[in-house]
Design a protein around this motif. Structure first.
Motif, short mmCIF file in Angstrom:
data_model
loop_
_atom_site.label_atom_id
_atom_site.label_comp_id
_atom_site.label_asym_id
_atom_site.label_seq_id
_atom_site.Cartn_x
_atom_site.Cartn_y
_atom_site.Cartn_z
N GLU A 82 0.82 -1.21 0.00
CA GLU A 82 0.00 0.00 0.00
C GLU A 82 0.86 1.26 0.00
OE1 GLU A 82 -2.65 -0.31 3.30
OE2 GLU A 82 -3.77 -1.97 2.43
N GLU A 83 2.10 1.14 0.44
CA GLU A 83 2.99 2.30 0.47
C GLU A 83 3.23 2.80 -0.94
OE1 GLU A 83 6.64 2.36 2.91
OE2 GLU A 83 6.02 0.33 3.45
N LYS A 84 3.44 4.10 -1.03
CA LYS A 84 3.76 4.68 -2.33
C LYS A 84 5.27 4.64 -2.49
CE LYS A 84 2.70 7.07 -6.00
NZ LYS A 84 2.49 6.30 -7.18
N LEU A 85 5.74 3.83 -3.41
CA LEU A 85 7.17 3.72 -3.67
C LEU A 85 7.56 4.68 -4.78
CD1 LEU A 85 7.54 -0.17 -3.49
CD2 LEU A 85 8.16 1.50 -1.74
N PRO A 86 8.79 5.20 -4.73
CA PRO A 86 9.20 6.20 -5.73
C PRO A 86 9.34 5.65 -7.14
CG PRO A 86 10.97 5.79 -4.15
CD PRO A 86 9.79 5.00 -3.70
N PHE A 87 9.65 4.36 -7.27
CA PHE A 87 9.86 3.76 -8.59
C PHE A 87 9.01 2.51 -8.72
CE2 PHE A 87 13.90 5.79 -7.38
CZ PHE A 87 13.98 6.74 -8.38
N VAL A 132 12.92 -1.96 -10.33
CA VAL A 132 14.00 -2.02 -9.33
C VAL A 132 14.43 -3.47 -9.12
CG1 VAL A 132 14.56 -1.61 -6.90
CG2 VAL A 132 13.28 0.12 -8.19
N VAL A 133 13.48 -4.37 -9.02
CA VAL A 133 13.80 -5.80 -8.83
C VAL A 133 14.56 -6.33 -10.04
CG1 VAL A 133 12.81 -8.10 -8.57
CG2 VAL A 133 11.89 -6.19 -7.24
N ARG A 134 14.13 -5.94 -11.24
CA ARG A 134 14.82 -6.40 -12.45
C ARG A 134 16.28 -5.95 -12.44
NH1 ARG A 134 16.60 -4.52 -17.01
NH2 ARG A 134 15.79 -2.43 -16.72
N LEU A 135 16.51 -4.68 -12.08
CA LEU A 135 17.89 -4.16 -12.03
C LEU A 135 18.70 -4.86 -10.94
CD1 LEU A 135 17.15 -0.37 -12.56
CD2 LEU A 135 18.33 -1.91 -14.14
N VAL A 137 11.55 -3.45 -1.29
CA VAL A 137 10.90 -2.20 -0.90
C VAL A 137 11.94 -1.19 -0.40
CG1 VAL A 137 9.30 -1.16 0.76
CG2 VAL A 137 8.68 -3.28 -0.42
N GLU A 138 12.86 -1.65 0.46
CA GLU A 138 13.86 -0.74 1.03
C GLU A 138 14.84 -0.23 -0.02
OE1 GLU A 138 13.74 0.61 4.05
OE2 GLU A 138 11.92 -0.56 4.40
N MET A 139 15.19 -1.06 -1.00
CA MET A 139 16.05 -0.60 -2.10
C MET A 139 15.33 0.49 -2.88
SD MET A 139 18.85 -0.63 -3.80
CE MET A 139 19.80 -2.12 -3.61
N ASN A 140 14.07 0.30 -3.12
CA ASN A 140 13.28 1.29 -3.85
C ASN A 140 13.26 2.62 -3.09
OD1 ASN A 140 11.14 2.63 -5.28
ND2 ASN A 140 10.41 0.62 -5.94
N LYS A 141 13.05 2.56 -1.78
CA LYS A 141 13.05 3.77 -0.95
C LYS A 141 14.43 4.43 -0.94
CE LYS A 141 9.55 2.23 2.36
NZ LYS A 141 9.36 1.85 3.77
N PHE A 142 15.48 3.60 -0.84
CA PHE A 142 16.85 4.12 -0.84
C PHE A 142 17.14 4.88 -2.13
CE2 PHE A 142 21.23 3.37 -2.30
CZ PHE A 142 21.90 4.14 -1.37
N LEU A 165 17.83 10.07 -5.02
CA LEU A 165 17.32 11.03 -6.00
C LEU A 165 16.95 12.35 -5.32
CD1 LEU A 165 15.52 10.63 -9.13
CD2 LEU A 165 14.18 11.85 -7.43
N LYS A 166 16.30 12.28 -4.17
CA LYS A 166 15.93 13.50 -3.44
C LYS A 166 17.17 14.29 -3.03
CE LYS A 166 11.66 11.65 -1.52
NZ LYS A 166 11.02 11.12 -0.31
#
Length: 141
Positions: A15-20, A25-28, A45-50, A55-56
């Motif tokens: 349900e969380e909004k992930l940036p990507f 991300v999993v494919r990479l 999920v944590e890699m996506n957030k990282f 980026l921020k």
């Protein structure tokens, strides 16, 4: 952890909004990991957030420039800490080794000072030459 708790955790993460896009991300990640590695959901999920945080941070640095157009050189400078981490770590190691050498020199100098200058409140007899001539020595000359 019970199965219910695990299912709730996965539902919360989905349900969380992930940036990507999670699939990208999993494919990479899979492209760059050994074939025998399995990736847990939380890691995905944590890699996506990282990556979103990176980026921020880069964009914050880009915002520091007074220009309205972002040029490639600005991007290179803002991403430097991420793209040159190996070089930065080597430089850090070199500096730490140099500081250790300086500390060793300081310790050696401190020992020399203690040995030769006898930094104590007590007057001690040592092998220093008495540079003040006494009356007897002056008369002999």
């Amino acid at each position: 952890m019970s199965e219910e708790e695990m299912m709730e955790e996965f539902v919360d993460e989905d349900e969380e909004k992930l940036p990507f896009a999670k699939a990208e991300v999993v494919r990479l990640m899979k492209e760059n990991l050994d074939d025998d590695k399995m990736i847990r959901e939380r890691v995905k999920v944590e890699m996506n957030k990282f990556l979103g945080d990176v980026l921020k941070n880069v964009c914050k640095q880009l915002n520091d420039y007074p220009y309205t157009t972002i040029e490639y050189e600005m991007l290179k400078e803002s991403t430097y800490p991420y793209t040159n981490i190996e070089r930065i770590n080597q430089e850090k190691e070199r500096i730490l080794l140099h500081l250790e050498a300086i500390k060793a020199d300081c310790n050696a100098l401190a020992m020399d000072v203690q040995k030769t200058l006898k930094l104590k409140d007590v007057v001690e007899e040592d092998s220093f030459v008495n540079f003040s001539a006494t009356e007897e020595e002056e008369e002999e000359e």
